[in-house]
Design an enzyme around this catalytic site. Structure first.
Site, PDB file in Angstrom:
ATOM      1  N   HIS A 159       0.859  -1.184   0.000  1.00 31.41           N
ATOM      2  CA  HIS A 159       0.000   0.000   0.000  1.00 31.41           C
ATOM      3  C   HIS A 159       0.894   1.232   0.000  1.00 31.41           C
ATOM      4  O   HIS A 159       1.996   1.222   0.580  1.00 31.41           O
ATOM      5  CB  HIS A 159      -0.874   0.055   1.249  1.00 31.41           C
ATOM      6  N   CYS A 255      -2.341   2.757   9.229  1.00 31.24           N
ATOM      7  CA  CYS A 255      -3.322   1.737   8.867  1.00 31.24           C
ATOM      8  C   CYS A 255      -4.511   1.739   9.821  1.00 31.24           C
ATOM      9  O   CYS A 255      -5.637   1.409   9.421  1.00 31.24           O
ATOM     10  CB  CYS A 255      -2.681   0.352   8.857  1.00 31.24           C
TER      11      CYS A 255
END
Length: 262
Positions: A159, A255
């Site tokens: 990511h 996150c």
């Protein structure tokens, strides 16, 4: 933010996720609570998303949506294990005052702020492992902001938020790890951010770029020790956080944090 309930990793593409090292759930919850309390101590409002025991990755709330100037682009997850999280996030926004026309259910795969990073001038958009390149055009049309596509090439940095952090969105200031990106994307980043803080491989491997900055305080994994002095030299106050149990699931500070930009 979404507190952890149970934690069973069902897929793995990064070196931190080791089934031989199970997550200590009470410790994971304590570490998450410490992050929540630290935000509040710094003057931030923390909204909570009710966890679903059937969706263990909901603790990684950043992936559920992207919010820019009060408009919400929902997520569409790449893996079926997380697919149902998308509706939970969209429902939260609709229950909490966002108008229907300000909330979009996406057509193309995107994993929220895992792969979208918002600066003053652009939306930086990761691709290569999770989010579809088609989501970049969708985000640009919905938000009306230029979207800059960046190709991730190292599966450890699956990511964008594992390889790049926006330090000050009012000044387009970022830090990132060049080797996570393709040569062309590295050239784009160097052109857009010539004064960026460049992370070492050691600090990137500690997930030090999975951080959240409010323009002054930078909450980041405490193991990324090489980033602390460079951040201080730029006028930031690094705040080391221990989220080691969450790291076993593949994420850290960013996150666990979805940013609500009114």
């Amino acid at each position: 933010m979404c507190p952890p309930t149970h934690f069973t990793v069902t897929y793995s593409i990064n070196p931190w996720m080791d089934p031989a090292k199970p997550v200590d759930l009470p410790l994971a919850l304590a570490q998450w609570e410490d992050l929540r309390d630290r935000y509040r101590s710094l003057g931030h409002t923390v909204e909570l998303l009710t966890p679903d025991p059937a969706l263990p990755d909901m603790v990684f709330a950043a992936n559920g949506a992207t919010v820019v100037e009060g408009r919400v682009l929902g997520a569409k997850f790449a893996h079926p294990e997380r697919a149902a999280e998308a509706a939970a996030h969209v429902s939260w926004f609709r229950r909490n005052g966002w108008a229907d026309d300000a909330v979009r259910v996406p057509e193309h795969v995107n994993e929220g702020e895992g792969d979208f990073a918002v600066t003053a001038s652009w939306i930086l958009a990761g691709r290569g492992f999770r989010s579809s390149p088609l989501s970049h055009d969708e985000a640009q049309e919905f938000f009306g902001r230029p979207v800059i596509g960046l190709e991730l090439v190292d599966p450890r940095y699956y990511h964008l938020d594992t390889a790049l952090c926006v330090l000050d969105d009012a000044r387009d200031e970022v830090m990132y790890y060049p080797d996570a990106f393709s040569p062309g994307s590295r050239a784009v980043l160097a052109r857009l951010f010539p004064d960026a803080l460049i992370a070492t491989g050691e600090d990137a491997a500690a997930l030090g770029l999975n951080a959240v900055s409010d323009g002054r305080h930078v909450l980041l994994p405490q193991a990324a020790v090489g980033l602390f002095d460079p951040l201080r030299a730029r006028g930031f106050e690094p705040v080391g956080m221990d989220l080691g149990e969450l790291l076993k699931g593949g994420g850290s500070v960013k996150c666990c944090t979805q940013e609500l930009r009114p």
